[in-house]
Structures are given as structure tokens and as C-alpha cells.
Write a protein that holds these residues in place. Sequence first.
Motif, PDB file in Angstrom:
ATOM      1  N   ALA A  85       3.096 -15.500  13.245  1.00  0.00           N
ATOM      2  CA  ALA A  85       3.138 -14.291  14.063  1.00  0.00           C
ATOM      3  C   ALA A  85       4.554 -13.733  14.024  1.00  0.00           C
ATOM      4  CB  ALA A  85       2.742 -14.626  15.495  1.00  0.00           C
ATOM      5  N   ASP A  86       4.712 -12.503  14.482  1.00  0.00           N
ATOM      6  CA  ASP A  86       6.063 -11.964  14.663  1.00  0.00           C
ATOM      7  C   ASP A  86       6.254 -11.717  16.145  1.00  0.00           C
ATOM      8  OD1 ASP A  86       8.471 -10.696  14.744  1.00  0.00           O
ATOM      9  OD2 ASP A  86       8.118  -9.430  13.006  1.00  0.00           O
ATOM     10  N   LEU A  87       6.833 -12.698  16.817  1.00  0.00           N
ATOM     11  CA  LEU A  87       7.092 -12.604  18.251  1.00  0.00           C
ATOM     12  C   LEU A  87       8.569 -12.337  18.516  1.00  0.00           C
ATOM     13  CD1 LEU A  87       4.881 -15.617  19.439  1.00  0.00           C
ATOM     14  CD2 LEU A  87       4.234 -13.213  19.169  1.00  0.00           C
ATOM     15  N   GLY A 122       4.116 -20.065  14.283  1.00  0.00           N
ATOM     16  CA  GLY A 122       5.464 -19.961  13.739  1.00  0.00           C
ATOM     17  C   GLY A 122       5.965 -18.541  13.889  1.00  0.00           C
ATOM     18  N   THR A 123       7.184 -18.377  14.391  1.00  0.00           N
ATOM     19  CA  THR A 123       7.791 -17.049  14.500  1.00  0.00           C
ATOM     20  C   THR A 123       9.300 -17.187  14.317  1.00  0.00           C
ATOM     21  OG1 THR A 123       8.051 -15.056  15.885  1.00  0.00           O
ATOM     22  CG2 THR A 123       8.142 -17.174  17.014  1.00  0.00           C
ATOM     23  N   HIS A 124       9.951 -16.072  14.004  1.00  0.00           N
ATOM     24  CA  HIS A 124      11.416 -16.066  14.003  1.00  0.00           C
ATOM     25  C   HIS A 124      11.870 -15.318  15.254  1.00  0.00           C
ATOM     26  CE1 HIS A 124      10.452 -12.148  12.182  1.00  0.00           C
ATOM     27  NE2 HIS A 124      11.620 -11.737  12.653  1.00  0.00           N
ATOM     28  N   GLN A 125      13.119 -15.483  15.610  1.00  0.00           N
ATOM     29  CA  GLN A 125      13.702 -14.754  16.732  1.00  0.00           C
ATOM     30  C   GLN A 125      15.154 -14.441  16.410  1.00  0.00           C
ATOM     31  OE1 GLN A 125      12.580 -13.391  19.687  1.00  0.00           O
ATOM     32  NE2 GLN A 125      14.654 -12.583  19.763  1.00  0.00           N
ATOM     33  N   THR A 158      16.155 -20.143  20.699  1.00  0.00           N
ATOM     34  CA  THR A 158      15.041 -21.062  20.474  1.00  0.00           C
ATOM     35  C   THR A 158      13.749 -20.370  20.906  1.00  0.00           C
ATOM     36  OG1 THR A 158      14.922 -22.067  22.666  1.00  0.00           O
ATOM     37  CG2 THR A 158      16.595 -22.946  21.154  1.00  0.00           C
ATOM     38  N   THR A 159      12.621 -20.999  20.587  1.00  0.00           N
ATOM     39  CA  THR A 159      11.331 -20.400  20.971  1.00  0.00           C
ATOM     40  C   THR A 159      10.770 -21.024  22.258  1.00  0.00           C
ATOM     41  OG1 THR A 159      10.256 -21.928  19.444  1.00  0.00           O
ATOM     42  CG2 THR A 159      10.673 -19.696  18.637  1.00  0.00           C
ATOM     43  N   GLU A 160      11.626 -21.703  23.003  1.00  0.00           N
ATOM     44  CA  GLU A 160      11.181 -22.289  24.277  1.00  0.00           C
ATOM     45  C   GLU A 160      10.695 -21.201  25.231  1.00  0.00           C
ATOM     46  OE1 GLU A 160      12.652 -25.756  27.362  1.00  0.00           O
ATOM     47  OE2 GLU A 160      14.129 -24.843  26.030  1.00  0.00           O
ATOM     48  N   GLU A 161      11.433 -20.102  25.262  1.00  0.00           N
ATOM     49  CA  GLU A 161      11.049 -18.972  26.111  1.00  0.00           C
ATOM     50  C   GLU A 161       9.736 -18.351  25.618  1.00  0.00           C
ATOM     51  OE1 GLU A 161      11.637 -15.539  28.852  1.00  0.00           O
ATOM     52  OE2 GLU A 161      11.836 -17.699  28.875  1.00  0.00           O
ATOM     53  N   HIS A 162       9.527 -18.331  24.307  1.00  0.00           N
ATOM     54  CA  HIS A 162       8.287 -17.783  23.738  1.00  0.00           C
ATOM     55  C   HIS A 162       7.085 -18.613  24.172  1.00  0.00           C
ATOM     56  CE1 HIS A 162      11.599 -16.276  21.356  1.00  0.00           C
ATOM     57  NE2 HIS A 162      10.823 -15.368  20.800  1.00  0.00           N
ATOM     58  N   SER A 178      15.797 -22.688  10.012  1.00  0.00           N
ATOM     59  CA  SER A 178      15.691 -23.305   8.685  1.00  0.00           C
ATOM     60  C   SER A 178      16.357 -22.393   7.665  1.00  0.00           C
ATOM     61  CB  SER A 178      14.221 -23.509   8.313  1.00  0.00           C
ATOM     62  OG  SER A 178      14.085 -23.770   6.936  1.00  0.00           O
ATOM     63  N   ALA A 179      17.306 -22.922   6.908  1.00  0.00           N
ATOM     64  CA  ALA A 179      18.063 -22.106   5.931  1.00  0.00           C
ATOM     65  C   ALA A 179      17.151 -21.453   4.908  1.00  0.00           C
ATOM     66  CB  ALA A 179      19.098 -22.979   5.223  1.00  0.00           C
ATOM     67  N   GLU A 180      16.057 -22.134   4.553  1.00  0.00           N
ATOM     68  CA  GLU A 180      15.146 -21.589   3.526  1.00  0.00           C
ATOM     69  C   GLU A 180      14.466 -20.304   3.982  1.00  0.00           C
ATOM     70  OE1 GLU A 180      13.563 -25.628   1.321  1.00  0.00           O
ATOM     71  OE2 GLU A 180      12.647 -25.072   3.218  1.00  0.00           O
ATOM     72  N   GLU A 181      14.387 -20.127   5.291  1.00  0.00           N
ATOM     73  CA  GLU A 181      13.623 -19.003   5.833  1.00  0.00           C
ATOM     74  C   GLU A 181      14.435 -17.711   5.920  1.00  0.00           C
ATOM     75  OE1 GLU A 181      10.144 -17.241   7.444  1.00  0.00           O
ATOM     76  OE2 GLU A 181      10.483 -19.077   6.321  1.00  0.00           O
ATOM     77  N   VAL A 182      15.715 -17.797   5.659  1.00  0.00           N
ATOM     78  CA  VAL A 182      16.582 -16.634   5.880  1.00  0.00           C
ATOM     79  C   VAL A 182      16.634 -15.684   4.685  1.00  0.00           C
ATOM     80  CG1 VAL A 182      18.926 -15.914   6.512  1.00  0.00           C
ATOM     81  CG2 VAL A 182      17.945 -17.929   7.551  1.00  0.00           C
TER      82      VAL A 182
END
Length: 410
Positions: A18-20, A55-58, A68-72, A116-120
Motif C-alpha cells: 500500500a502507499d500509506l 508494506g508501505t514507505h513513509q 517508523t510505521t508504528e503510528e501507521h 531498507s537500502a534496496e528500496e530507495v
Amino acid sequence: MFRLEQFDYSNKTVFLRADLNSPMKEGKIISDARFRAVLPTIKYLLEHGAKVVIGTHQGKPYSEDYATTEEHARVLSELLDMHVEYIEDIFGKYAREKIKSMKPGEVAILENLRFSAEEVKNKPIEECEKTFFVKKLSQVIDLVVNDAFAAAHRSQPSLVGFARVKPMIMGFLMEREIDSLTRAYYSKERPRIYVLGGAKVDDSLRVAENVLKKGKADMILTGGLVANIFVLAKGFDLGRKNVEFLERKGILKYVDWAEKILDEFYPYVRTPVDFAIDYKGERLEVDLLSDERRLFDEYQILDIGSRTVQKYREVLMNAKVIVANGPMGVFEREEFAVGTVGVFKAIAESPAFSVVGGGHSIASIHKYGIEGISHISTGGGAMLTFFAGEKLPVLEAFKISYDKFSSQFS
């Protein structure tokens, strides 16, 4: 392309991309619009017995909203009225063990994928599928559902890397986005009006060039910094203050490109006839052909003027298809929201099939309670890439996945 209803999710582990990615203030999410947009997909998967791993990026590394995605997990828990587990890992052993222990009807969210560095970085599918992210996570998931339309213009492991490894399925949001954008772009109805505003000047010029050359647009209305570049390209002087501002933003260089578009399509690109400035603390509208335009040397343009809004409204009310991206001015300040609200209200009241996108556009629509737009897109960059006639990596990945797995799931 695979659609949600084609699969059995009972006891299956689904990786839902998702894109959150949302605006944050002091560690708290201040808009849950993107969360609400993917709720139908999450609920469908849960109702059909899936274990849902989100899975999302922020934000971007070193940015204010890189978090972090704790708030998500907290926001999603409230919206779904159930516990959503925050997994403080992405594809490591801890994450994989947590995923393996999930039961049908449970939801968990992985840590910010951009940790994750691969995701950038953007890489071709072939490289994305060789990443540790894909190799490790594919061991514990059965299916991939992608509902991240706002990131569809990117080619990163979580977005395209699973295409040939696991069946990749469109979520309801992705399906609705693609259907709506496709309808607007390929429509034969006329007139087809594009409204290009905001600050993404290069993206907007790519859209303008593409839709005019391919006969997809009958007229383009401009606002925001896009309008300023076209006004300069038409030979008008916007004053020292505004030219300096455009230079600082690094977009003055696009005047030559705008000129080339005008050389070929001059009558079809409309620009503002008046602008608004902050003059001694109040909104002052300045006609582009009046002597008052000397104020542009000292005052920055913050909105299009009322005469421009009226002219644009007349065009929009007669349209059959409208595509709009970006605000007309600095809508965050109420006195300079006149252009954005006026134009978006005209789009909403027009009988046309309308598609509006871009984060700032959506924010202004919600802020001022504008209703009646046919489709509000969750993706600004992705939407502009689509209308610029360029391939969206995620759409290409859906096709590749369908070709690979369709014989097994037909």
C-alpha cells in the motif's frame, strides 16, 4: 491483469503493498486519507480468510516525516476496529517468524520499507527480484496485492520485484485508478480540458506536450508555477521578484521548453489574465496588462485572479472530460485559495467526467469540502506520468505477472 476476485485467499499469506505515506506532525499522522483509500482491499482480504502483511514507505531518508510505521499500525487499528501488529523489521528473521505465526483474519504492518537500502533506488524488475527483500520475503508469502497507485511510477523491489516470483494482483484502489485514468485519457468525447497547476513544472510540461501532440486534449488551462512559466514564455514580464523566485526554485530553465510547446499549440494553452499578490497584508488582484503589474517587481504572485477564474469556469462548464493536477496558488492561505477553490468547484459542478490528482489538490478539495468530482486520484506523480504517455513500472509488472501465472489461475 489479475483482479482481487479471481483468487482464493483462505489461509493464504498476502503481502499487500500500500502507499500509506502520509503527512506527519510531531510524530503523528495528520491525514488518514490514504489509509481510508485502501480499506476496501484490506477488508475484502480479511473477509476471505487471508493473513494480511502490509508494506508501505513513509517519507524520505533525513526528511522530517521519515518515521517508523508504528503510528501507521495505530491509525489502521482504529480504522479497522481491530489490532494491527507493528513488526519492527522488514524481511529479517524476526519479521519472517512473525509472519509465519499469523492466523487467518490477522493484519500486521512491516517497518518503513525505506529503512531498507534496496528500496530507495529505482531498478529494472530483473534487479529488483534479485534483492534480499524479495528473496527473503517470498519465503513466507503466497500472493502479492499491490494497491500503491501513488507509487506506481517507481520501480523498486516492493513494488515490482515479486512480479515473476508470486502472482501480483491489483487491489480495488489500483483498479479504480487505472480504470478512471484510462477512461479520461482515451475518451473520444470533446472538449477534453487539462488543468495543470502546482509546482511540478517539468511533469506538467511533459503532460501538456504529450496530450496536445496526440490529440488527447482540446485545451490546457494553467495555474500555479506552471502558469508563470507559460506566461513568461508568451513574452510577458512577471517582474523581478517572481523571476528571482522561479530561478531559486530551479524552474526558470523550463521557459524555453514552454516556448516550444506554444510555438506548436499556442491557441490551446490558456494562461491567467490576472494574478493576486499580498499587498500590505491584503489580497490585491493585478491585471497582467495594467500599469499595476509593476508591483510584480516587489510582490510575489500567490494566486490567479478572479477574472481568470471566471474565464476558466466558462471553459470547464462546457467540457466533457477534465483532467486536473495541482492548485492554482497558495491555497493554504485562505485569501489566496480563491483560484484553487473556484477552479475545483467549477470542475465539480461541470457535467464532465473529471479526474483530479496531486497531494495538494486533494488537500484543498478536502479542506474546502468540494464534492462532485468523478475521481480523485491518490497519486500526483503517478498520474502525471500516466498522462505524459509514459509507462508506469507497476502497470508493466502487473502485465508480466499475469503472463507468467495466468495459466495456473485461470
